[in-house]
Motif scaffolding. Structure first.
Motif, PDB file in Angstrom:
ATOM      1  N   GLY A  57      55.484  45.978  47.808  1.00  0.00           N
ATOM      2  CA  GLY A  57      54.066  46.241  47.988  1.00  0.00           C
ATOM      3  C   GLY A  57      53.270  45.628  46.853  1.00  0.00           C
ATOM      4  N   SER A  58      51.969  45.596  46.980  1.00  0.00           N
ATOM      5  CA  SER A  58      51.047  45.116  45.968  1.00  0.00           C
ATOM      6  C   SER A  58      50.877  43.595  46.034  1.00  0.00           C
ATOM      7  N   LEU A  59      49.989  43.094  45.192  1.00  0.00           N
ATOM      8  CA  LEU A  59      49.630  41.671  45.164  1.00  0.00           C
ATOM      9  C   LEU A  59      50.360  40.966  44.040  1.00  0.00           C
ATOM     10  N   PRO A  60      50.941  39.816  44.305  1.00  0.00           N
ATOM     11  CA  PRO A  60      51.172  39.140  45.578  1.00  0.00           C
ATOM     12  C   PRO A  60      52.453  39.635  46.236  1.00  0.00           C
ATOM     13  N   SER A  61      52.573  39.389  47.513  1.00  0.00           N
ATOM     14  CA  SER A  61      53.779  39.780  48.254  1.00  0.00           C
ATOM     15  C   SER A  61      54.942  38.883  47.843  1.00  0.00           C
ATOM     16  N   PRO A 139      46.573  41.670  54.354  1.00  0.00           N
ATOM     17  CA  PRO A 139      46.553  40.224  54.605  1.00  0.00           C
ATOM     18  C   PRO A 139      46.339  39.394  53.337  1.00  0.00           C
ATOM     19  N   LEU A 140      45.504  39.873  52.423  1.00  0.00           N
ATOM     20  CA  LEU A 140      45.275  39.131  51.174  1.00  0.00           C
ATOM     21  C   LEU A 140      46.550  39.043  50.340  1.00  0.00           C
ATOM     22  N   GLU A 141      47.288  40.143  50.235  1.00  0.00           N
ATOM     23  CA  GLU A 141      48.534  40.149  49.456  1.00  0.00           C
ATOM     24  C   GLU A 141      49.547  39.171  50.050  1.00  0.00           C
TER      25      GLU A 141
END
Length: 159
Positions: A57-61, A139-141
């Motif tokens: 989880g979290s940014l980035p994938s 979607p952003l991640e």
């Protein structure tokens, strides 16, 4: 000519497709850890270690980063008309779909079930133990992970 196991392992660990995948995963996890540190989400060495090597989880994938690096590296290494590229592209699509859909929906459902379970537990109607809320990705991640993986896969063959 038959190569020894040692020579085969050396070639494997020097393979640019393998290296681009490992590098993209490590970079995604490192970026994720730095972001979490900046937002004060890490409070112990154990949490730091888990975030760096294990948490999802979290940014980035990191899932998106590794499969996009794999797909990009195979495209350059074997060509886009190769069977192995088609396989990696299908693997990429399944992984991205899972990150955006199934895992995200499961995480949202688990969160709601935990809320209901805690409310019932506080009223002493049931004994409830919280379940793990597996995080999917926004979607952003996923997009940032794909961009990172593509860039790293490209770098291993262009630079």
């Amino acid at each position: 000519m038959l190569l020894s196991v040692r020579e085969q392992l050396k070639l494997f660990f020097m393979n640019p497709v393998f290296l681009s995948c490992i590098c993209s995963w490590f970079c995604a996890q490192f970026m994720k850890t730095i972001i979490s540190l900046c937002y004060g989400r890490i409070h112990s060495f154990t949490e730091l270690f888990e975030m760096m090597f294990w948490r999802t989880g979290s940014l980035p994938s990191s899932h998106s980063a590794i499969v996009s690096a794999l797909c990009t590296a195979i495209a350059f290494h074997s060509g886009i008309n190769s069977d192995v590229f088609v396989l990696s592209l299908c693997f990429f699509l399944v992984t991205i779909r899972d990150a955006l859909g199934v895992r995200r929906a499961n995480g949202i459902q688990a969160k709601k079930l935990n809320e209901i379970g805690k409310a019932l537990d506080s009223q002493r109607l049931i004994q409830y133990k919280s379940m793990k809320e597996v995080q999917g990705h926004t979607p952003l991640e996923v997009f940032v992970g794909c961009l990172l993986g593509f860039s790293i896969g490209l770098a291993f063959f262009v630079l």
